[in-house]
Design an enzyme around this catalytic site. Structure first.
Site, PDB file in Angstrom:
ATOM      1  N   GLU A 149      -9.528   2.644   1.632  1.00 51.91           N
ATOM      2  CA  GLU A 149      -8.663   1.468   1.714  1.00 51.91           C
ATOM      3  C   GLU A 149      -7.628   1.642   2.820  1.00 51.91           C
ATOM      4  O   GLU A 149      -6.987   2.699   2.904  1.00 51.91           O
ATOM      5  CB  GLU A 149      -7.960   1.222   0.377  1.00 51.91           C
ATOM      6  CG  GLU A 149      -8.864   0.646  -0.697  1.00 51.91           C
ATOM      7  CD  GLU A 149      -8.072   0.021  -1.830  1.00 51.91           C
ATOM      8  OE1 GLU A 149      -7.252  -0.888  -1.543  1.00 51.91           O
ATOM      9  OE2 GLU A 149      -8.253   0.441  -2.990  1.00 51.91           O
ATOM     10  N   CYS A 179      -5.369  -7.954  -3.917  1.00 55.31           N
ATOM     11  CA  CYS A 179      -5.968  -6.776  -4.561  1.00 55.31           C
ATOM     12  C   CYS A 179      -6.579  -7.239  -5.872  1.00 55.31           C
ATOM     13  O   CYS A 179      -5.869  -7.712  -6.761  1.00 55.31           O
ATOM     14  CB  CYS A 179      -4.932  -5.692  -4.803  1.00 55.31           C
ATOM     15  SG  CYS A 179      -5.593  -4.266  -5.707  1.00 55.31           S
ATOM     16  N   ASN A 205       0.829  -1.202   0.000  1.00 54.38           N
ATOM     17  CA  ASN A 205       0.000   0.000   0.000  1.00 54.38           C
ATOM     18  C   ASN A 205       0.868   1.258   0.000  1.00 54.38           C
ATOM     19  O   ASN A 205       2.088   1.183   0.194  1.00 54.38           O
ATOM     20  CB  ASN A 205      -0.917   0.008   1.220  1.00 54.38           C
ATOM     21  CG  ASN A 205      -1.910  -1.136   1.208  1.00 54.38           C
ATOM     22  OD1 ASN A 205      -2.536  -1.405   0.183  1.00 54.38           O
ATOM     23  ND2 ASN A 205      -2.051  -1.815   2.331  1.00 54.38           N
ATOM     24  N   ASN A 250     -10.602  -2.261   5.552  1.00 52.44           N
ATOM     25  CA  ASN A 250     -11.095  -1.476   4.425  1.00 52.44           C
ATOM     26  C   ASN A 250     -12.560  -1.153   4.680  1.00 52.44           C
ATOM     27  O   ASN A 250     -13.319  -2.007   5.145  1.00 52.44           O
ATOM     28  CB  ASN A 250     -10.959  -2.265   3.126  1.00 52.44           C
ATOM     29  CG  ASN A 250      -9.530  -2.683   2.848  1.00 52.44           C
ATOM     30  OD1 ASN A 250      -8.721  -1.905   2.388  1.00 52.44           O
ATOM     31  ND2 ASN A 250      -9.214  -3.942   3.141  1.00 52.44           N
ATOM     32  N   CYS A 290     -11.883  -0.479  -5.610  1.00 58.73           N
ATOM     33  CA  CYS A 290     -11.261  -1.556  -4.846  1.00 58.73           C
ATOM     34  C   CYS A 290     -11.928  -2.856  -5.271  1.00 58.73           C
ATOM     35  O   CYS A 290     -13.143  -3.016  -5.088  1.00 58.73           O
ATOM     36  CB  CYS A 290     -11.432  -1.328  -3.348  1.00 58.73           C
ATOM     37  SG  CYS A 290     -10.811  -2.682  -2.313  1.00 58.73           S
ATOM     38  N   GLY A 291     -11.168  -3.766  -5.846  1.00 59.41           N
ATOM     39  CA  GLY A 291     -11.734  -5.014  -6.352  1.00 59.41           C
ATOM     40  C   GLY A 291     -12.289  -5.903  -5.254  1.00 59.41           C
ATOM     41  O   GLY A 291     -13.424  -6.394  -5.339  1.00 59.41           O
TER      42      GLY A 291
END
Length: 274
Positions: free
Chosen positions: A208, A68, A59, A190, A217-218
């Site tokens: 996040e 991710c 990150n 998150n 964000c997946g």
């Protein structure tokens, strides 16, 4: 590279040795004095037969993430478009296990979108959620004098999904930063703020952990879709509308796996001294 606006710096470790990725993630991710990104992703060749490639993700604050979704799609595009594989199905080793990427190409044989098997969601984990059951379904948390109701979902990393009447009006920066480090989340969390835009279409904004507000964000999109399904707000298919684009999520009843489909794009390539 970026997937729905979630942008990372990608380094192929077969070409370049990165000795201190946490330090470089902090330095390079700075949008004023560095390259500017949500973090740093390292691409490698897998040493185990169960996977083709590896992913490590750091990150913007230097902390290492387990998974991710947007970055995994970008890696699928990178390895295919760069000729590192000719397979349309790629196995990617992450800290959250091996993820299978199904690559969708255009008429020029370039990857334009990727479907990722994100595997099963986890609704209870005492290491990530400090309640007696290790779970929370529309439970209450209070920050800044405001009580919020949310649902815990882990997609390899922890998420707390809060449904509101209007996600656009949510104070994501103030509330997200406070909730990220709430005592109920031992490894931080998150945070998603979501509202129903239409049947099967959910507007979602993200804070996040380690990066702050991101365009998408997946894993957060997957967590939002799962939370919507288990609370009766949506079925097992949802389009998650994030600041940077739309991710299509399917939580299949047959195997309990969550599948995420979305874009992956190159932004630019360049060189930087370490």
């Amino acid at each position: 590279m970026q997937g729905a606006g979630n942008d990372y710096i990608y380094v192929d470790t077969q070409l370049y040795d990165i000795a201190c990725p946490a330090d470089l993630a902090r330095k390079w991710s700075d949008r004023h004095t560095g390259i500017g990104a949500d973090g740093l992703v390292l691409i490698g060749r897998s040493a185990v037969p169960e996977a083709d490639f590896t992913m490590r993700i750091f990150n913007a604050d230097g902390s290492e993430a387990r998974m991710c979704g947007n970055a995994s799609r970008c890696i699928g595009k990178y390895v295919y478009d760069k000729g590192l594989t000719d397979k349309a199905s790629v196995r990617l080793l992450t800290l959250a296990g091996v993820k299978t990427l199904e690559l969708h190409t255009n008429k020029d044989n370039r990857v334009e979108s990727v479907t990722v098997d994100m595997q099963e969601p986890c609704l209870a984990d005492k290491d990530l959620m400090a309640t007696a059951e290790g779970s929370m379904l529309e439970g209450s948390l209070t920050v800044w004098g405001q009580t919020l109701r949310g649902t815990f979902v882990s997609m390899g990393n922890p998420h707390f999904v809060i449904f509101t009447d209007d996600a656009e009006a949510a104070d994501v920066a103030r509330l997200g930063s406070a909730l990220e480090s709430h005592p109920l989340f031992p490894e931080r969390c998150n945070i998603e703020f979501a509202s129903l835009a239409a049947p099967g279409r959910i507007r979602t904004r993200v804070w996040e952990r380690g990066s702050g507000i991101t365009m998408a964000c997946g894993t957060g999109a997957c967590a939002t879709a799962v939370a919507a399904a288990i609370t009766g707000r949506s079925g097992r298919r949802s389009s998650i509308v994030m600041d940077g684009g739309v991710l299509d999520i399917e939580w299949r009843e047959a195997n309990n796996h969550v599948y995420m489909t979305g874009p992956a794009e190159f932004a630019f390539e360049g060189e930087i001294e370490t």
